[in-house]
Design an enzyme around this catalytic site. Structure first.
Site, PDB file in Angstrom:
ATOM      1  N   GLU B 256      42.005  38.625  44.368  1.00 31.70           N
ATOM      2  CA  GLU B 256      43.352  38.076  44.583  1.00 31.70           C
ATOM      3  C   GLU B 256      43.341  37.025  45.692  1.00 31.70           C
ATOM      4  OE1 GLU B 256      45.471  38.620  42.362  1.00 31.70           O
ATOM      5  OE2 GLU B 256      44.375  40.266  41.407  1.00 31.70           O
ATOM      6  N   GLU B 285      41.467  31.527  37.333  1.00 36.27           N
ATOM      7  CA  GLU B 285      40.617  32.709  37.238  1.00 36.27           C
ATOM      8  C   GLU B 285      39.242  32.424  37.831  1.00 36.27           C
ATOM      9  OE1 GLU B 285      41.995  35.419  36.436  1.00 36.27           O
ATOM     10  OE2 GLU B 285      40.289  36.782  36.213  1.00 36.27           O
TER      11      GLU B 285
END
Lengths: 485, 485
Positions: B256, B285
């Site tokens: 994250e 990503e």
């Protein structure tokens, strides 16, 4: 009936935007990292602009025109009535004026903060003058037939209240209260109690739990200034603050609980309509004051509070706790005032802001006028503007006409409480045991469920069978003058 | 140049609405009382509708027409280029279709949840069929010249990617990876480590602090599924989750962090424009995977992590910790897959969703096709649909074309990391000491600062000097097949 369904859809949208703005403000004050402030203020600005645009759009006027003369009943009739009132009122304010008020308010609040920190009224005066002028112009735009600009401003917070009526009530209060203060002060114990913060936290949690605060639809957090946010049905958030040196957390939790309960008990059919929120600032404040003054400061409820404190490890007798909670001590600062002298702080502000808006008091003369009023109402001397006319944010932020609701809330709460007790009988046994269901039900039935369907005056008359008066409040404070440990 | 300033103002508004939607979602998953769900979904629906309305409005088209042929430079040119692309794309979708997709997605998600709990694919099949048909229709609307509907869908997540190119990359991966799995599994230690939650919390906090996470502009909270919310400049919020039985919290925090850092390092000049966010799902990503795979799973960084765990009272050698972090074990479940087998889970989903959208696979045949692919790619048998085609929310919610970005992220991360090391030299000493400034600066310079100014393909080529390829990822996983405790 296209107009009606369009109107209802727009109402739902505006209600959602209100809820979103409330969540953003809650987050800002409770959760947001400090450096998120700039982006948050931009996001709030965008939402306010969109909200204003959607609330004043031309098609809203077309839907209202379609509905002109159409016979409607029940909720629909009130939805259209309030939509017309809100739309016409909002349309009277030129966009440029609304924008200037918003930016002057934001700048004024910054200036006020710096001026208060520096205890420098001269630094604040130009921003205040600008805010006064803009508010006067705004008040002129929205004032109804025969209303003054200040009455126009009042209408944003308490629609239908007349300044003349306020003056009558407040003048009587200003006569009745000061004579009680001296005796009450002499009989009061020192107001501070050294209760450790963890004990207060446990007692607040325990007390709120008895009132029905549970985690599936409430949050209880800490913030610099206690407030309540109603984000949606089933999502109510109150905050409080804790200091070692006082028991403000107990009173403020009950105060915020009162605001929260009001919004929670509005008729579910009004959700996401323009009727689905508290009807006015003064009625809202009456709900918080009812729980603060008439429940939390009730001698029977002190037994419960003392029990909660005891369970958390702090022994105190109910009598001593109650005496502290109702103790009276004159002070210069509104937010820390006791329940007897509190309205005097408001009466002072009402007189001064009204005089400024109506052009009877020059901004430059405000500090002197403040000092004179504090001396007259409270018998105190103002040592500095920081503890005088610079203490509140409201005028710096451009809010005029807001203050009266604080004192009106005290009066309405007392009048409602008397009506409640007249109907249900003495509440002592129930309060002693933390049983508040009948109180909640009575408030739901007579006050909360209506949302905005009844305006302040009509609501009070219907709920209590009488016009707003100061006598119930005077009957409430009379024993405070005899309170003793 | 009125058009340009109007366009910029609208862009700022849309960026604010995005941030508000993100905050509401964050709050829903982290703070909201459970019974706030209904009102929250209404508020989010209203914001999505307003956002769509403002993003597709006719005046936007007029401003774009005004700017047709006007020579622009730098940021302005890209603002107009992306505004035109977004507007044209959004305008191709009829409002009724967009609304039906939204409601089918919400309903489908509910149905999926029940069907997964009951392990009953038949219960889910009608909702899935409806979602597939709607997605196909949507894909047809937005597909560019010569693109298939599935390629149209891909464009929402990764503009400019061709399905044929994806197929080529994924086919090669599907050949190259499986032979590595057996040996890697044999050499891997058991993947679970019993690290008490409080130790994990301290280690996560300590590690994130070394990467620059501080409380004036970050929040770190807990949620059921880890995610990142970028609310505004100076307000980044990551979440993680803690389980006694594994060390997912360490990997997921770094994952994250990668998402968060991307948004934080976008050129400040792009804030509140249509360029001021990550350019695509796959590049986003890649940023999370870079920190998860190439930092958190780096042997040198394991020394730092082991030190943080030790400081919190859990002794483990860096070697053992690293072996656990890179351990390989085939499983049926995507979200708990190791870094070697993870892309295989995605390749499977890509093949199946593409076949469904292109009409080559009937929904009724999905379970059998799933089982066949799991057997082929991972050599496992699917014991139930709950552990098979019912495991992910995406298709139930109506998302098709999203899955590939998960695997692309792994590939892009590996390619970027090789380019970074080629330029900066081996990073081991710095990682060992938690010094990540040069990594952050390199990513900021070559990836982050551009926001949406460069699309995925162009960004990768510019940052790494080569087209997207699978070899860097294969070089990254090769040693995993030799990893041992």
């Amino acid at each position: 009936m296209t107009g009606l369904s369009e109107l209802r859809a727009r109402g739902a949208e505006l209600a959602d935007l209100d809820a979103v703005q409330m969540l953003l403000s809650w987050d800002q004050l409770v959760m947001m990292p400090a450096r998120g402030a700039a982006a948050r203020s931009q996001a709030l600005g965008t939402l306010a602009r969109l909200n204003h645009e959607r609330a004043t759009s031309a098609e809203l006027g077309e839907w209202l025109a379609e509905l002109e003369g159409v016979p409607l009943e029940g909720i629909d009739r009130d939805i259209v009535r309030l939509a017309r009132r809100d739309w016409e009122r909002a349309r009277r304010v030129p966009d440029a004026l609304a924008a200037e008020i918003a930016s002057a308010g934001a700048e004024g609040q910054q200036t006020w903060q710096a001026a208060r920190a520096a205890d420098d009224f001269q630094m604040f005066a130009p921003a205040l003058s600008r805010n006064v002028e803009l508010a006067r112009e705004y008040g002129r735009c929205v004032a109804g037939e025969g209303e003054t600009p200040y009455e126009g401003l009042l209408g944003d917070y308490d629609f239908g209240l007349r300044a003349s009526e306020l003056t009558r009530l407040f003048d009587s209060l200003a006569e009745a209260l000061p004579p009680l203060v001296g005796e009450a002060e002499r009989r009061s114990p020192p107001r501070s109690l050294e209760i450790p913060v963890p004990v207060q936290q446990a007692a607040v949690a325990g007390t709120l739990a008895r009132l029905g605060v549970e985690e599936t639809s409430w949050r209880v957090d800490v913030s610099a200034h206690p407030f309540t946010a109603w984000i949606g049905s089933g999502d109510t958030r109150v905050t409080t603050r804790y200091n070692d040196g006082n028991i403000e957390s107990l009173l403020s939790s009950l105060h915020e609980y009162g605001h929260a309960l009001y919004e929670r008990q509005i008729d579910p059919q009004l959700q996401r309509t323009n009727l689905g929120r508290g009807t006015s600032m003064s009625v809202h404040e009456s709900q918080s004051k009812l729980w603060e003054n008439h429940v939390a400061r009730n001698p029977a409820f002190a037994e419960l509070l003392a029990g909660e404190l005891g369970a958390a490890g702090f022994e105190i007798s109910p009598g001593e706790l109650h005496a502290t909670l109702v103790g009276v001590k004159r002070s210069l600062v509104r937010v820390s005032a006791d329940s007897l002298t509190y309205p005097l702080h408001i009466i002072l502000r009402f007189g001064l802001e009204r005089a400024m808006i109506e052009g009877e008091l020059a901004v430059a003369d405000l500090p002197a006028a403040w000092a004179e009023a504090i001396e007259r109402l409270l018998g105190l001397e103002v040592p500095s503007d920081a503890l005088g006319c610079l203490q509140d944010v409201h005028w710096g932020a451009g809010s005029f006409g807001y203050f009266p609701s604080y004192a009106l809330g005290c009066l309405i709460a007392a009048q409602l409480w008397e009506a409640l007790v007249a109907e249900l009988g003495p509440m002592d046994d129930e309060l002693r045991n933390g049983e508040v269901e009948r109180i909640k039900a009575w408030l739901g039935e007579h006050v909360h469920r209506y949302g905005r369907r009844l305006d302040t005056t009509e609501l009070i008359e219907q709920a209590t069978g009488a016009s707003l008066a100061i006598e119930p409040f005077l009957r409430y404070v009379a024993p405070l003058a005899q309170a003793s440990a």
